[in-house]
Design a protein around this motif. Structure first.
Motif, PDB file in Angstrom:
ATOM      1  N   CYS A   1       8.493  -2.920   3.353  1.00 56.42           N
ATOM      2  CA  CYS A   1       7.473  -1.894   3.105  1.00 56.42           C
ATOM      3  C   CYS A   1       6.250  -2.043   3.999  1.00 56.42           C
ATOM      4  CB  CYS A   1       7.027  -1.935   1.640  1.00 56.42           C
ATOM      5  SG  CYS A   1       8.358  -1.622   0.471  1.00 56.42           S
ATOM      6  N   GLY A   2       6.129  -3.194   4.668  1.00 52.94           N
ATOM      7  CA  GLY A   2       4.967  -3.431   5.515  1.00 52.94           C
ATOM      8  C   GLY A   2       3.696  -3.663   4.716  1.00 52.94           C
TER       9      GLY A   2
ATOM     10  N   PRO B   1       3.673   5.146  -1.968  1.00 49.37           N
ATOM     11  CA  PRO B   1       3.752   6.275  -1.034  1.00 49.37           C
ATOM     12  C   PRO B   1       5.206   6.694  -0.771  1.00 49.37           C
ATOM     13  CG  PRO B   1       2.279   4.565  -0.205  1.00 49.37           C
ATOM     14  CD  PRO B   1       2.992   3.993  -1.392  1.00 49.37           C
ATOM     15  N   VAL B   2       5.418   7.988  -0.606  1.00 46.74           N
ATOM     16  CA  VAL B   2       6.756   8.499  -0.291  1.00 46.74           C
ATOM     17  C   VAL B   2       7.262   7.860   0.998  1.00 46.74           C
ATOM     18  CG1 VAL B   2       8.079  10.546   0.352  1.00 46.74           C
ATOM     19  CG2 VAL B   2       6.475  10.666  -1.530  1.00 46.74           C
ATOM     20  N   SER B   3       6.363   7.633   1.944  1.00 50.11           N
ATOM     21  CA  SER B   3       6.776   7.018   3.204  1.00 50.11           C
ATOM     22  C   SER B   3       7.348   5.617   2.964  1.00 50.11           C
ATOM     23  CB  SER B   3       5.602   6.953   4.175  1.00 50.11           C
ATOM     24  OG  SER B   3       4.513   6.242   3.611  1.00 50.11           O
ATOM     25  N   THR B   4       6.800   4.891   2.007  1.00 46.73           N
ATOM     26  CA  THR B   4       7.308   3.560   1.670  1.00 46.73           C
ATOM     27  C   THR B   4       8.689   3.671   1.022  1.00 46.73           C
ATOM     28  OG1 THR B   4       5.073   2.690   1.404  1.00 46.73           O
ATOM     29  CG2 THR B   4       6.847   1.465   0.333  1.00 46.73           C
ATOM     30  N   LEU B   5       8.838   4.632   0.114  1.00 51.10           N
ATOM     31  CA  LEU B   5      10.151   4.849  -0.505  1.00 51.10           C
ATOM     32  C   LEU B   5      11.184   5.237   0.557  1.00 51.10           C
ATOM     33  CD1 LEU B   5       9.045   6.767  -3.719  1.00 51.10           C
ATOM     34  CD2 LEU B   5       9.835   4.390  -3.554  1.00 51.10           C
ATOM     35  N   HIS B   6      10.758   6.015   1.544  1.00 45.86           N
ATOM     36  CA  HIS B   6      11.642   6.419   2.645  1.00 45.86           C
ATOM     37  C   HIS B   6      12.092   5.185   3.431  1.00 45.86           C
ATOM     38  CE1 HIS B   6      12.599   8.436   6.572  1.00 45.86           C
ATOM     39  NE2 HIS B   6      13.250   9.202   5.723  1.00 45.86           N
TER      40      HIS B   6
ATOM     41  N   ILE C   1      16.040   3.857   3.791  1.00 47.43           N
ATOM     42  CA  ILE C   1      16.723   3.642   5.073  1.00 47.43           C
ATOM     43  C   ILE C   1      17.232   2.208   5.176  1.00 47.43           C
ATOM     44  CG2 ILE C   1      16.347   3.466   7.572  1.00 47.43           C
ATOM     45  CD1 ILE C   1      14.427   5.888   7.277  1.00 47.43           C
ATOM     46  N   LYS C   2      16.371   1.247   4.892  1.00 45.41           N
ATOM     47  CA  LYS C   2      16.726  -0.171   5.042  1.00 45.41           C
ATOM     48  C   LYS C   2      17.899  -0.575   4.153  1.00 45.41           C
ATOM     49  CE  LYS C   2      15.981  -4.701   5.675  1.00 45.41           C
ATOM     50  NZ  LYS C   2      15.561  -5.504   6.754  1.00 45.41           N
TER      51      LYS C   2
ATOM     52  N   ASN D   1      -1.134   6.563   6.084  1.00 44.99           N
ATOM     53  CA  ASN D   1       0.076   5.780   5.905  1.00 44.99           C
ATOM     54  C   ASN D   1       0.933   5.905   7.147  1.00 44.99           C
ATOM     55  OD1 ASN D   1       2.234   7.870   5.546  1.00 44.99           O
ATOM     56  ND2 ASN D   1       0.898   8.484   3.880  1.00 44.99           N
ATOM     57  N   THR D   2       1.943   5.075   7.239  1.00 37.97           N
ATOM     58  CA  THR D   2       2.902   5.110   8.344  1.00 37.97           C
ATOM     59  C   THR D   2       4.292   4.961   7.763  1.00 37.97           C
ATOM     60  OG1 THR D   2       2.868   2.726   8.685  1.00 37.97           O
ATOM     61  CG2 THR D   2       1.267   4.009   9.947  1.00 37.97           C
TER      62      THR D   2
END
Length: 184
Positions: free
Chosen positions: A30-31, A48-53, A57-58, A127-128
């Motif tokens: 998740c960084g 964050p949705v970006s973290t769930l994304h 993937i991983k 976020n990233t």
């Protein structure tokens, strides 16, 4: 909203348990620090949705399964009627409506996102996430920050960008903004 965040937290705990992933590895994926990740699993910190994304993937888990608890079942097409997509209110400022939650093995994740207005002094949460993102403004005006660059987008404007760069948005004119977001 809090109940939805707690349900997502429970699904993260279940995923970690099922795949025998320790907190340190999940935090690295998740960084974030282990402390922040533990906050995600407690349901006390919004994920964050970006973290769930990134997690999806991983670990090869469908984003819909993490967000909504449903596994996609369709593989030839999936129809989402107006206003009927699987919805989750992530924070008071953002509401996500998935447009393809029921389609298996998606190459992209499309959402209708509604951004509620905030105070002028409230900062933008950046976020990233890996990959790229496409946004098309459907209603309203929004300020999109990518890195240090601030861009004003109006109805009909679109942008495609590298989502590895810090980014975030803020509704303008004291009105809600609705946009199509596709995470690729």
């Amino acid at each position: 909203m809090d109940d939805q965040i707690k349900q997502i937290a429970e699904r993260l705990i279940g995923l970690r348990d099922a795949l025998d992933i320790d907190i340190k590895d999940m935090a690295e994926t998740c960084g974030v620090t282990e402390e922040i990740y533990k906050g995600y699993e407690s349901g006390n910190i919004d994920i964050p949705v970006s973290t769930l994304h990134q997690i999806s993937i991983k670990y090869g888990v469908d984003l819909s399964a993490l967000m909504f608890g449903d596994e996609p079942r369709m593989n030839s097409y999936f129809l989402t009627r107006k206003g009927k997509g699987a919805a989750v209110e992530r924070t008071k400022a953002y509401k996500y409506q998935s447009l393809a939650a029921g389609f298996m093995n998606r190459k992209a994740d499309p959402f209708i996102v509604t951004v509620e207005p905030t105070t002028e002094t409230q900062s933008i949460h950046l976020n990233t996430h890996p990959g790229q993102e496409f946004n098309l403004v459907l209603e309203g005006r929004v300020m999109l920050q990518i890195g240090t660059k601030e861009l004003i987008l109006e109805e009909g404007d679109s942008i495609y960008f590298d989502a590895n760069r810090p980014h975030g948005m803020k509704a303008l004119d004291g009105k809600s903004v609705k946009f199509l977001a596709i995470i690729i």
